[in-house]
Motif scaffolding. Structure first.
Motif, PDB file in Angstrom:
ATOM      1  N   ARG A 210       0.838  -1.208   0.000  1.00  0.00           N
ATOM      2  CA  ARG A 210       0.000   0.000   0.000  1.00  0.00           C
ATOM      3  C   ARG A 210       0.870   1.255   0.000  1.00  0.00           C
ATOM      4  N   LEU A 211       1.924   1.219   0.814  1.00  0.00           N
ATOM      5  CA  LEU A 211       2.818   2.378   0.882  1.00  0.00           C
ATOM      6  C   LEU A 211       3.550   2.584  -0.452  1.00  0.00           C
TER       7      LEU A 211
ATOM      8  N   LEU B 157       1.606   4.466  -3.151  1.00  0.00           N
ATOM      9  CA  LEU B 157       1.290   5.899  -3.005  1.00  0.00           C
ATOM     10  C   LEU B 157       2.001   6.712  -4.084  1.00  0.00           C
ATOM     11  N   SER B 158       1.522   7.920  -4.305  1.00  0.00           N
ATOM     12  CA  SER B 158       2.197   8.776  -5.289  1.00  0.00           C
ATOM     13  C   SER B 158       3.552   9.203  -4.726  1.00  0.00           C
TER      14      SER B 158
ATOM     15  N   SER C 268       4.754  12.143  -4.483  1.00  0.00           N
ATOM     16  CA  SER C 268       4.576  13.309  -3.600  1.00  0.00           C
ATOM     17  C   SER C 268       4.151  12.876  -2.197  1.00  0.00           C
ATOM     18  N   GLU C 269       3.237  11.910  -2.137  1.00  0.00           N
ATOM     19  CA  GLU C 269       2.788  11.436  -0.820  1.00  0.00           C
ATOM     20  C   GLU C 269       3.922  10.740  -0.081  1.00  0.00           C
ATOM     21  N   LYS C 270       4.704   9.968  -0.841  1.00  0.00           N
ATOM     22  CA  LYS C 270       5.824   9.263  -0.213  1.00  0.00           C
ATOM     23  C   LYS C 270       6.873  10.256   0.307  1.00  0.00           C
TER      24      LYS C 270
ATOM     25  N   LYS D 224       6.303  13.199   1.402  1.00  0.00           N
ATOM     26  CA  LYS D 224       5.791  13.781   2.655  1.00  0.00           C
ATOM     27  C   LYS D 224       6.079  12.838   3.824  1.00  0.00           C
ATOM     28  N   ILE D 225       5.899  11.533   3.584  1.00  0.00           N
ATOM     29  CA  ILE D 225       6.195  10.550   4.645  1.00  0.00           C
ATOM     30  C   ILE D 225       7.697  10.582   4.970  1.00  0.00           C
TER      31      ILE D 225
ATOM     32  N   LYS E  78       8.455  13.398   7.220  1.00  0.00           N
ATOM     33  CA  LYS E  78       8.034  13.141   8.606  1.00  0.00           C
ATOM     34  C   LYS E  78       9.010  12.181   9.287  1.00  0.00           C
TER      35      LYS E  78
ATOM     36  N   GLU F 212       8.286   1.370  -0.732  1.00  0.00           N
ATOM     37  CA  GLU F 212       7.691   2.129   0.366  1.00  0.00           C
ATOM     38  C   GLU F 212       8.735   3.116   0.900  1.00  0.00           C
TER      39      GLU F 212
ATOM     40  N   GLU G   6       4.889  17.338  -5.884  1.00  0.00           N
ATOM     41  CA  GLU G   6       4.069  18.521  -5.566  1.00  0.00           C
ATOM     42  C   GLU G   6       4.042  19.506  -6.732  1.00  0.00           C
TER      43      GLU G   6
END
Lengths: 78, 174
Positions: free
Chosen positions: A15-16, A19-20, A22-24, A26-27, A30, B33, B106
Protein backbone atom coordinates in the motif's frame (compact mmCIF):
# COMPACT_ATOMS: atom_id res chain seq x y z
CA UNK A 1 6.31 -13.30 13.47
CA UNK A 2 3.25 -15.32 12.46
CA UNK A 3 2.14 -15.86 8.88
CA UNK A 4 -0.84 -13.54 9.36
CA UNK A 5 1.29 -10.70 10.70
CA UNK A 6 3.78 -11.23 7.89
CA UNK A 7 1.00 -11.01 5.29
CA UNK A 8 -0.32 -7.88 6.96
CA UNK A 9 3.13 -6.32 6.86
CA UNK A 10 3.55 -7.18 3.18
CA UNK A 11 0.15 -5.66 2.42
CA UNK A 12 1.12 -2.49 4.25
CA UNK A 13 4.38 -2.27 2.29
CA UNK A 14 2.46 -2.71 -0.97
CA UNK A 15 0.00 0.00 0.00
CA UNK A 16 2.82 2.38 0.88
CA UNK A 17 4.70 1.56 -2.32
CA UNK A 18 1.56 2.33 -4.34
CA UNK A 19 1.29 5.90 -3.00
CA UNK A 20 2.20 8.78 -5.29
CA UNK A 21 5.78 10.04 -5.17
CA UNK A 22 4.58 13.31 -3.60
CA UNK A 23 2.79 11.44 -0.82
CA UNK A 24 5.82 9.26 -0.21
CA UNK A 25 8.07 12.32 -0.03
CA UNK A 26 5.79 13.78 2.66
CA UNK A 27 6.20 10.55 4.64
CA UNK A 28 9.98 10.74 4.14
CA UNK A 29 9.97 14.25 5.53
CA UNK A 30 8.03 13.14 8.61
CA UNK A 31 10.35 10.17 9.13
CA UNK A 32 13.39 12.40 8.79
CA UNK A 33 12.03 15.03 11.18
CA UNK A 34 11.20 12.36 13.74
CA UNK A 35 14.65 10.77 13.46
CA UNK A 36 16.32 14.15 13.82
CA UNK A 37 14.18 14.95 16.87
CA UNK A 38 15.12 11.62 18.45
CA UNK A 39 18.78 12.25 17.61
CA UNK A 40 18.65 15.77 19.05
CA UNK A 41 17.17 14.39 22.24
CA UNK A 42 20.18 12.11 22.50
CA UNK A 43 18.08 8.99 22.32
CA UNK A 44 19.87 7.45 19.39
CA UNK A 45 23.50 6.50 19.62
CA UNK A 46 25.68 8.37 17.16
CA UNK A 47 22.97 10.77 16.03
CA UNK A 48 24.09 13.72 18.13
CA UNK A 49 26.25 15.21 15.40
CA UNK A 50 23.42 15.25 12.88
CA UNK A 51 22.98 13.74 9.43
CA UNK A 52 26.67 13.72 8.60
CA UNK A 53 27.04 10.99 11.15
CA UNK A 54 24.51 8.74 9.54
CA UNK A 55 25.99 8.42 6.11
CA UNK A 56 29.52 8.21 4.90
CA UNK A 57 31.35 10.97 3.13
CA UNK A 58 31.19 9.45 -0.29
CA UNK A 59 28.85 7.07 -2.01
CA UNK A 60 31.00 6.47 -5.00
CA UNK A 61 33.91 4.15 -5.07
CA UNK A 62 33.03 2.57 -1.74
CA UNK A 63 32.65 -1.04 -2.46
CA UNK A 64 32.56 -4.09 -0.29
CA UNK A 65 32.85 -7.68 -1.33
CA UNK A 66 29.45 -9.29 -1.73
CA UNK A 67 30.53 -12.22 0.39
CA UNK A 68 31.50 -10.03 3.30
CA UNK A 69 28.23 -8.11 3.43
CA UNK A 70 25.42 -8.82 5.79
CA UNK A 71 23.84 -7.47 8.92
CA UNK A 72 25.15 -3.98 9.43
CA UNK A 73 23.45 -0.64 9.67
CA UNK A 74 20.33 -1.06 7.62
CA UNK A 75 17.70 0.42 9.90
CA UNK A 76 18.51 4.00 8.97
CA UNK A 77 17.81 3.37 5.32
CA UNK A 78 14.90 1.01 5.48
CA UNK B 1 11.32 18.93 -1.10
CA UNK B 2 9.38 21.15 -3.48
CA UNK B 3 11.73 24.10 -2.81
CA UNK B 4 14.74 21.79 -3.12
CA UNK B 5 13.72 20.56 -6.54
CA UNK B 6 12.78 24.02 -7.73
CA UNK B 7 16.29 25.19 -6.81
CA UNK B 8 17.86 22.26 -8.67
CA UNK B 9 15.68 22.91 -11.73
CA UNK B 10 16.64 26.59 -11.65
CA UNK B 11 20.29 25.61 -11.45
CA UNK B 12 19.80 23.47 -14.53
CA UNK B 13 18.01 26.29 -16.35
CA UNK B 14 20.92 28.59 -15.48
CA UNK B 15 23.36 26.14 -17.03
CA UNK B 16 25.22 25.27 -13.82
CA UNK B 17 24.38 21.60 -14.28
CA UNK B 18 23.30 19.56 -17.25
CA UNK B 19 20.84 16.71 -16.83
CA UNK B 20 20.26 15.33 -13.36
CA UNK B 21 18.54 12.41 -11.69
CA UNK B 22 17.61 11.58 -8.12
CA UNK B 23 19.23 8.38 -6.88
CA UNK B 24 19.80 6.75 -3.48
CA UNK B 25 17.08 6.23 -0.91
CA UNK B 26 14.87 9.05 -2.19
CA UNK B 27 15.12 7.66 -5.72
CA UNK B 28 14.26 4.18 -4.42
CA UNK B 29 11.22 5.63 -2.68
CA UNK B 30 9.73 6.33 -6.10
CA UNK B 31 9.38 2.53 -6.50
CA UNK B 32 9.26 1.20 -2.94
CA UNK B 33 7.69 2.13 0.37
CA UNK B 34 9.26 5.23 1.96
CA UNK B 35 12.45 4.51 3.91
CA UNK B 36 13.94 6.98 6.37
CA UNK B 37 16.80 8.96 4.93
CA UNK B 38 18.46 12.21 5.85
CA UNK B 39 19.55 13.43 2.46
CA UNK B 40 18.89 13.51 -1.24
CA UNK B 41 21.45 12.15 -3.70
CA UNK B 42 21.42 14.01 -6.98
CA UNK B 43 23.57 12.73 -9.80
CA UNK B 44 24.43 15.44 -12.29
CA UNK B 45 26.11 15.78 -15.61
CA UNK B 46 28.39 18.76 -15.59
CA UNK B 47 28.86 21.18 -18.44
CA UNK B 48 32.23 20.76 -20.10
CA UNK B 49 34.77 23.51 -20.56
CA UNK B 50 36.12 24.24 -24.04
CA UNK B 51 38.27 21.29 -25.04
CA UNK B 52 35.94 18.83 -23.35
CA UNK B 53 37.46 19.19 -19.88
CA UNK B 54 34.99 18.22 -17.15
CA UNK B 55 34.27 20.93 -14.65
CA UNK B 56 34.15 20.32 -10.91
CA UNK B 57 31.20 20.38 -8.52
CA UNK B 58 32.45 23.65 -7.00
CA UNK B 59 30.24 25.93 -9.16
CA UNK B 60 27.17 24.08 -7.86
CA UNK B 61 28.09 24.84 -4.28
CA UNK B 62 29.06 28.44 -5.11
CA UNK B 63 25.76 28.95 -6.93
CA UNK B 64 23.68 27.53 -4.11
CA UNK B 65 25.62 29.23 -1.32
CA UNK B 66 25.00 32.56 -3.06
CA UNK B 67 21.28 31.75 -2.88
CA UNK B 68 21.13 30.84 0.78
CA UNK B 69 22.32 27.22 0.64
CA UNK B 70 24.17 26.10 3.75
CA UNK B 71 27.06 23.66 3.51
CA UNK B 72 26.82 20.80 5.99
CA UNK B 73 29.60 18.25 5.71
CA UNK B 74 29.45 16.91 2.14
CA UNK B 75 25.89 18.19 1.71
CA UNK B 76 24.38 21.51 0.90
CA UNK B 77 21.06 22.22 2.57
CA UNK B 78 18.45 23.53 0.15
CA UNK B 79 14.79 23.92 1.03
CA UNK B 80 15.38 22.05 4.28
CA UNK B 81 16.93 19.00 2.65
CA UNK B 82 20.65 18.19 2.75
CA UNK B 83 21.53 17.47 -0.86
CA UNK B 84 24.60 15.60 -2.01
CA UNK B 85 25.55 16.27 -5.60
CA UNK B 86 27.43 13.46 -7.28
CA UNK B 87 29.08 13.92 -10.66
CA UNK B 88 27.93 11.22 -13.01
CA UNK B 89 31.42 10.57 -14.29
CA UNK B 90 31.19 6.82 -14.64
CA UNK B 91 29.42 5.13 -17.53
CA UNK B 92 26.83 3.56 -15.24
CA UNK B 93 25.91 6.91 -13.67
CA UNK B 94 25.85 8.62 -17.07
CA UNK B 95 23.55 5.90 -18.34
CA UNK B 96 21.36 6.26 -15.23
CA UNK B 97 21.01 10.02 -15.70
CA UNK B 98 20.32 9.66 -19.42
CA UNK B 99 17.61 7.04 -18.91
CA UNK B 100 15.99 8.62 -15.85
CA UNK B 101 12.23 8.91 -15.62
CA UNK B 102 10.50 12.27 -15.52
CA UNK B 103 7.97 12.69 -12.74
CA UNK B 104 6.63 15.41 -10.46
CA UNK B 105 6.77 16.14 -6.74
CA UNK B 106 4.07 18.52 -5.57
CA UNK B 107 3.74 19.81 -9.10
CA UNK B 108 7.47 20.31 -9.65
CA UNK B 109 9.01 18.36 -12.49
CA UNK B 110 12.00 16.19 -11.63
CA UNK B 111 13.88 13.11 -12.81
CA UNK B 112 14.39 9.84 -10.96
CA UNK B 113 16.71 7.01 -11.93
CA UNK B 114 15.12 3.85 -13.24
CA UNK B 115 14.69 1.00 -10.77
CA UNK B 116 17.21 -1.07 -12.72
CA UNK B 117 19.88 1.63 -12.55
CA UNK B 118 19.24 2.15 -8.84
CA UNK B 119 19.77 -1.57 -8.31
CA UNK B 120 22.93 -1.62 -10.45
CA UNK B 121 24.43 1.36 -8.59
CA UNK B 122 23.49 -0.14 -5.22
CA UNK B 123 25.12 -3.41 -6.25
CA UNK B 124 28.30 -1.66 -7.26
CA UNK B 125 28.39 0.56 -4.15
CA UNK B 126 27.98 -2.57 -2.08
CA UNK B 127 27.28 -1.43 1.48
CA UNK B 128 24.95 -3.57 3.56
CA UNK B 129 22.16 -0.98 3.28
CA UNK B 130 22.55 -1.02 -0.51
CA UNK B 131 22.14 -4.78 -0.54
CA UNK B 132 19.09 -4.50 1.73
CA UNK B 133 17.56 -2.08 -0.77
CA UNK B 134 18.22 -4.42 -3.69
CA UNK B 135 16.43 -7.21 -1.83
CA UNK B 136 13.46 -4.86 -1.37
CA UNK B 137 13.37 -4.13 -5.10
CA UNK B 138 13.38 -7.83 -5.90
CA UNK B 139 10.90 -8.84 -3.19
CA UNK B 140 8.48 -6.16 -4.30
CA UNK B 141 8.94 -7.07 -7.94
CA UNK B 142 9.84 -3.46 -8.68
CA UNK B 143 12.42 -4.19 -11.36
CA UNK B 144 12.15 -5.37 -14.93
CA UNK B 145 14.44 -8.42 -14.77
CA UNK B 146 15.26 -8.32 -18.47
CA UNK B 147 16.20 -4.66 -18.34
CA UNK B 148 18.19 -5.20 -15.14
CA UNK B 149 20.22 -7.97 -16.77
CA UNK B 150 20.91 -5.75 -19.74
CA UNK B 151 22.13 -2.90 -17.48
CA UNK B 152 24.27 -5.31 -15.45
CA UNK B 153 25.79 -6.78 -18.61
CA UNK B 154 26.50 -3.39 -20.10
CA UNK B 155 28.36 -2.33 -16.97
CA UNK B 156 30.15 -5.59 -16.24
CA UNK B 157 28.27 -6.32 -13.05
CA UNK B 158 26.99 -9.78 -13.89
CA UNK B 159 29.60 -11.59 -11.86
CA UNK B 160 28.88 -9.45 -8.80
CA UNK B 161 25.16 -9.97 -9.33
CA UNK B 162 25.60 -13.73 -9.47
CA UNK B 163 27.42 -13.65 -6.12
CA UNK B 164 24.74 -11.36 -4.69
CA UNK B 165 21.97 -13.65 -5.94
CA UNK B 166 23.50 -16.70 -4.42
CA UNK B 167 24.18 -14.93 -1.10
CA UNK B 168 20.86 -13.12 -0.69
CA UNK B 169 18.29 -14.34 -3.18
CA UNK B 170 18.89 -18.04 -3.26
CA UNK B 171 20.23 -17.81 -6.81
CA UNK B 172 16.77 -17.76 -8.36
CA UNK B 173 16.47 -14.20 -9.64
CA UNK B 174 17.70 -11.96 -12.44
Amino acid sequence: MGEREMRGKQEMRKRLAALSFSEKIKILEKLRDRSLAIGAAGLRRGAAKGPGNVKGSSKQGRSADVNSAGGGKTSASR
Amino acid sequence: MKATLEAVNQMQADGVIGKYAIGGAVGATFYLEPAATFDVDIFVTLPTAPGGVLLSLAPIYDYLKARGGRVQHEHIVIGGWPVQFLASNGELEQDAVEEAITTTVEGVSTRVMSAEHLVAIALRTGRSKDYARIVQFIEQDAVDRKKLRSVLERHELISKWTKFESAYLGGAHG
